[in-house]
Design a protein around this motif. Structure first.
Motif, PDB file in Angstrom:
ATOM      1  N   SER A   5       0.813  -1.213   0.000  1.00  0.00           N
ATOM      2  CA  SER A   5       0.000   0.000   0.000  1.00  0.00           C
ATOM      3  C   SER A   5       0.848   1.264   0.000  1.00  0.00           C
ATOM      4  O   SER A   5       0.316   2.353  -0.232  1.00  0.00           O
ATOM      5  CB  SER A   5      -0.907   0.021   1.237  1.00  0.00           C
ATOM      6  N   TYR A  65      -6.346  -3.584   0.057  1.00  0.00           N
ATOM      7  CA  TYR A  65      -6.022  -2.220  -0.362  1.00  0.00           C
ATOM      8  C   TYR A  65      -4.553  -2.173  -0.765  1.00  0.00           C
ATOM      9  O   TYR A  65      -3.677  -2.576   0.012  1.00  0.00           O
ATOM     10  CB  TYR A  65      -6.282  -1.227   0.776  1.00  0.00           C
ATOM     11  N   THR A  66      -4.281  -1.682  -1.948  1.00  0.00           N
ATOM     12  CA  THR A  66      -2.922  -1.676  -2.466  1.00  0.00           C
ATOM     13  C   THR A  66      -2.692  -0.444  -3.339  1.00  0.00           C
ATOM     14  O   THR A  66      -3.643   0.111  -3.913  1.00  0.00           O
ATOM     15  CB  THR A  66      -2.638  -2.952  -3.280  1.00  0.00           C
ATOM     16  N   ALA A  67      -1.426  -0.046  -3.434  1.00  0.00           N
ATOM     17  CA  ALA A  67      -1.053   1.025  -4.363  1.00  0.00           C
ATOM     18  C   ALA A  67      -0.485   0.462  -5.654  1.00  0.00           C
ATOM     19  O   ALA A  67      -0.151   1.212  -6.568  1.00  0.00           O
ATOM     20  CB  ALA A  67      -0.031   1.953  -3.697  1.00  0.00           C
ATOM     21  N   ASP A  68      -0.402  -0.862  -5.715  1.00  0.00           N
ATOM     22  CA  ASP A  68       0.190  -1.535  -6.876  1.00  0.00           C
ATOM     23  C   ASP A  68      -0.926  -2.158  -7.722  1.00  0.00           C
ATOM     24  O   ASP A  68      -1.568  -3.128  -7.297  1.00  0.00           O
ATOM     25  CB  ASP A  68       1.165  -2.609  -6.406  1.00  0.00           C
ATOM     26  N   PRO A  69      -1.170  -1.678  -8.938  1.00  0.00           N
ATOM     27  CA  PRO A  69      -2.260  -2.230  -9.764  1.00  0.00           C
ATOM     28  C   PRO A  69      -2.010  -3.652 -10.231  1.00  0.00           C
ATOM     29  O   PRO A  69      -2.930  -4.306 -10.743  1.00  0.00           O
ATOM     30  CB  PRO A  69      -2.322  -1.261 -10.948  1.00  0.00           C
ATOM     31  N   LYS A  70      -0.806  -4.171 -10.056  1.00  0.00           N
ATOM     32  CA  LYS A  70      -0.511  -5.541 -10.508  1.00  0.00           C
ATOM     33  C   LYS A  70      -0.937  -6.586  -9.493  1.00  0.00           C
ATOM     34  O   LYS A  70      -0.893  -7.789  -9.783  1.00  0.00           O
ATOM     35  CB  LYS A  70       1.000  -5.672 -10.780  1.00  0.00           C
ATOM     36  N   ALA A  95      -3.838  -7.505  -8.222  1.00  0.00           N
ATOM     37  CA  ALA A  95      -5.010  -8.316  -8.582  1.00  0.00           C
ATOM     38  C   ALA A  95      -4.613  -9.442  -9.523  1.00  0.00           C
ATOM     39  O   ALA A  95      -5.034 -10.602  -9.344  1.00  0.00           O
ATOM     40  CB  ALA A  95      -6.081  -7.434  -9.214  1.00  0.00           C
ATOM     41  N   VAL A 109     -10.082  -6.215  -4.721  1.00  0.00           N
ATOM     42  CA  VAL A 109      -8.807  -5.492  -4.701  1.00  0.00           C
ATOM     43  C   VAL A 109      -9.068  -4.032  -5.048  1.00  0.00           C
ATOM     44  O   VAL A 109      -9.619  -3.727  -6.107  1.00  0.00           O
ATOM     45  CB  VAL A 109      -7.797  -6.105  -5.689  1.00  0.00           C
ATOM     46  N   VAL A 122      -7.323  -0.390  -5.580  1.00  0.00           N
ATOM     47  CA  VAL A 122      -6.084   0.366  -5.775  1.00  0.00           C
ATOM     48  C   VAL A 122      -6.271   1.744  -5.144  1.00  0.00           C
ATOM     49  O   VAL A 122      -7.121   2.528  -5.581  1.00  0.00           O
ATOM     50  CB  VAL A 122      -5.730   0.489  -7.267  1.00  0.00           C
ATOM     51  N   ASP A 123      -5.489   2.016  -4.104  1.00  0.00           N
ATOM     52  CA  ASP A 123      -5.642   3.245  -3.321  1.00  0.00           C
ATOM     53  C   ASP A 123      -4.256   3.740  -2.934  1.00  0.00           C
ATOM     54  O   ASP A 123      -3.531   3.065  -2.198  1.00  0.00           O
ATOM     55  CB  ASP A 123      -6.485   2.958  -2.074  1.00  0.00           C
ATOM     56  N   THR A 124      -3.879   4.896  -3.404  1.00  0.00           N
ATOM     57  CA  THR A 124      -2.548   5.444  -3.118  1.00  0.00           C
ATOM     58  C   THR A 124      -2.549   6.386  -1.920  1.00  0.00           C
ATOM     59  O   THR A 124      -1.518   6.978  -1.597  1.00  0.00           O
ATOM     60  CB  THR A 124      -2.005   6.201  -4.338  1.00  0.00           C
TER      61      THR A 124
END
Length: 649
Positions: free
Chosen positions: A539, A604-609, A611, A625, A627-629
């Motif tokens: 994240s 919750y992740t900042a990395d779109p890969k 998923a 999943v 994507v949240d920065t």
């Protein structure tokens, strides 16, 4: 420490287990904690005050205040054990007990000569000036809830916080303290938290409100206990100054009360989340004060020490050896008095012994034999101070040789008792860990020697001040006290910014807690759910491991009792704790967490890969999943060489 050890999930002397939310807790007071807690505290104080007057009239202030506090806590343990046995609401049971005990105390106070007399000037100066540290501490925590950028809850959410909340929640749902080989061997800290939990109810039924309620109760109790620690240290520091030197008593008591606000005394335990130390130190210091007042009233002092021994056993067993040693010295020194006991005095002494022995038989021994392997826990946080033990002993002995001729108090026999108790406690601790590679470096032996060094340092400081008070100017005594405070603030040394930030007052007002401070707490509260279905992964949050620890393990929920999930969450947490900037990049770790989470979990992740990696690695799990920065923060700057004294919890 090895991550697989799960140190963070083992309460002192217990086996690893998860926290459990007090869902459906039998609240005794259905009102906000901000209203209920002061009401309950006022009831406690009102019921205890008549007994304080009675004890002061009979035995003096050095015995009266510890006796009142010890009696109240022993009674609390007894009421909670009884409420569990009969299935009564534990808050109602406590309220009833307070009313009855307070009424009996009031009747005794009316019938006791001199119960209402004004306290001496010396007693007022000694105890009132010792409030300085506590007032500063209370103001600090109070301002933290008002000032922007301060730490409200984050400072208390470290180390064993989850354990303490679990066991407190268990007392709540059990309506008291359950005894047994697999139960908590040291229930007193959790019992006090449970009282605060029952004093009020969450503002709503949401998981966030429930967690805020738990954190509010936990921080409230910790704040009050540390305030008591400030008072106890101030009084002990000034205890050997002649009563006629009231200005010196005031200065010494005030400066001594500031010792708990230094890094070495309490900052270290706050940083690593060792909550029970703030209860342990007042018990040990109260035992020393009782011994100092034992010459005129040996039987009363002995009975009070039996109660304090029970409290030590119910908080952290090794320190009970010191309390018992002081009691034995009293009996040996006054053997003729004890041999001639008859009637009610003999009965009171017997009751004191029976209650302490009963706790050993029904709680301490069964849990020790069932859970003794946990004593061999590798741990972090406490510095290894075994090498300082002999130095502390030498300093105590040297100052004792001077002060013994300047005070009528039994300091020589008391010091002998303390040192014997410390030696026995150390020997017992090393015996239980001797089969391991380096028992000197295990968590519990290191914690024990740190505790002993702190206690001996405070007692030694009182010896030193008692030696010079009246022989030198007051400003010299004050300078000596300031020097002691400086030493406690800077040891072990680091850079000046580090040493400033790790002091408790600066730590809380400046929010020097982890990397993101209270923002981390806000993320935990915002993402908390009743079924523990949210998790962060790559994240960008530098505190991601501790966020996941609280999201998945706080409250237990559907994952309660699943040690495999505990291990999956704890491993990243311990690596983060050891390095200050750990981030797991192996998707298999996330798969391991999802295996034991709710089927409708959210990542919750900042990395779109992420998923796609999940679909390729563990397609049997299909979390949402997101994507949240917004979690991204500055990376950690702490390295593995400085982790033991940095701001990582």
């Amino acid at each position: 420490m090895t991550p697989s050890n799960l140190r963070s999930y083992a309460v002192e002397g217990s086996s690893p287990r998860l926290a459990s939310a007090p869902e459906g807790m039998p609240y005794g007071l259905y009102m906000p904690m901000s209203l209920a807690a002061p009401l309950l505290l006022a009831l406690f104080l009102a019921s205890a005050f008549p007994w304080l007057l009675v004890f002061r009239a009979r035995f003096g202030h050095l015995l009266a205040i510890p006796a009142t506090g010890a009696g109240a806590l022993v009674l609390l343990l007894g009421v909670l054990m009884l409420s569990h046995l009969v299935g009564a609401n534990y808050i109602v049971a406590i309220v009833v007990a307070c009313v009855v005990v307070g009424a009996v105390g009031a009747l005794l106070a009316v019938r006791t000569p001199n119960a209402l007399r004004r306290p001496s000037r010396y007693a007022v100066v000694l105890w009132c000036w010792s409030l300085l540290g506590g007032v500063i501490w209370l103001a600090t925590v109070g301002l933290a809830h008002i000032l922007p950028g301060a730490s409200r809850y984050g400072w208390a959410m470290n180390g064993d916080a989850l354990n303490n909340l679990y066991y407190a929640g268990k007392i709540v749902t059990d309506n008291g303290i359950a005894l047994g080989a697999q139960e908590n061997p040291v229930p007193l800290p959790s019992a006090i938290i449970a009282v605060a939990l029952g004093a009020g109810s969450p503002s709503s039924g949401s998981a966030e409100a429930s967690l805020i309620h738990q954190l509010s109760a936990f921080t409230l109790v910790w704040v009050l206990l540390l305030t008591v620690t400030c008072v106890a240290m101030g009084v002990v520091a000034a205890s050997l100054v002649k009563p006629t030197l009231t200005r010196t008593v005031a200065v010494t008591s005030a400066l001594g009360s500031l010792l708990p606000l230094t890094w070495f005394v309490s900052g270290l335990t706050i940083q690593w989340g060792y909550f029970n130390v703030s209860l342990l130190l007042p018990i040990a210091l109260a035992s020393w004060l009782v011994f100092l007042g034992s010459r005129a009233h040996p039987v009363a002092a002995f009975v009070i020490l039996t109660g304090l021994a029970t409290l030590a056993l119910a908080t952290w067993t090794p320190i009970a050896f010191l309390v018992v040693a002081l009691g034995v010295v009293i009996v040996v020194r006054n053997f003729g008095t004890f041999r001639s006991l008859r009637g009610w005095q003999l009965a009171v002494a017997a009751v004191g012994l029976v209650q302490a022995a009963g706790f050993v038989v029904f709680d301490s021994l069964p849990t020790l034999f069932a859970q003794d392997s946990s004593l061999a826990t590798p741990g972090v946080g406490f510095p290894n101070l075994w090498w300082t033990g002999p130095i502390a002993v030498v300093l105590v002995v040297l100052t004792l040789m001077v002060v013994r001729v300047r005070t009528p108090l039994p300091v020589v026999s008391g010091a002998v008792g303390l040192l014997i108790g410390a030696a026995v406690a150390s020997g017992a601790m090393l015996y239980f860990t001797h089969s391991h590679a380096d028992p000197w470096d295990y968590y519990y032996p290191k914690k024990l020697v740190w505790t002993l060094v702190v206690l001996l340092a405070v007692v030694g400081l009182s010896f030193a001040v008692g030696s010079i008070a009246g022989r030198t100017r007051l400003r010299a005594v004050a300078a000596f006290g300031v020097l002691a405070l400086f030493a406690a603030a800077v040891l072990p040394p680091g850079t000046w910014p580090e040493m400033a930030e790790r002091q408790p007052v600066a730590r809380i007002t400046g929010d020097f807690v982890r990397h993101s401070g209270e923002d981390t707490v806000d993320n935990i509260l915002r993402l908390s759910t009743a079924n523990h279905s949210h998790v962060l992964w790559l994240s960008g949050d530098p505190d991601e491991p501790i966020v996941n620890e609280w999201l998945l393990l706080a409250g237990g929920g559907l994952v309660h009792g699943n040690k495999k999930l505990t291990l999956a969450v704890a491993q990243p947490y311990f690596l983060y704790r050891a390095s200050g900037r750990y981030q797991d990049t192996h998707i298999e770790t996330l798969c391991g967490m999802l295996r034991y989470m709710n089927a409708k979990s959210t990542v919750y992740t900042a990395d779109p890969k992420v998923a796609g990696e999940l679909a390729a690695t563990c397609p049997q799990y299909s979390p949402r999943v997101v994507v949240d920065t917004s979690f991204e923060g500055p990376p950690g700057t702490i390295n593995s060489e400085t982790w033991e004294t940095d701001g990582i919890e």
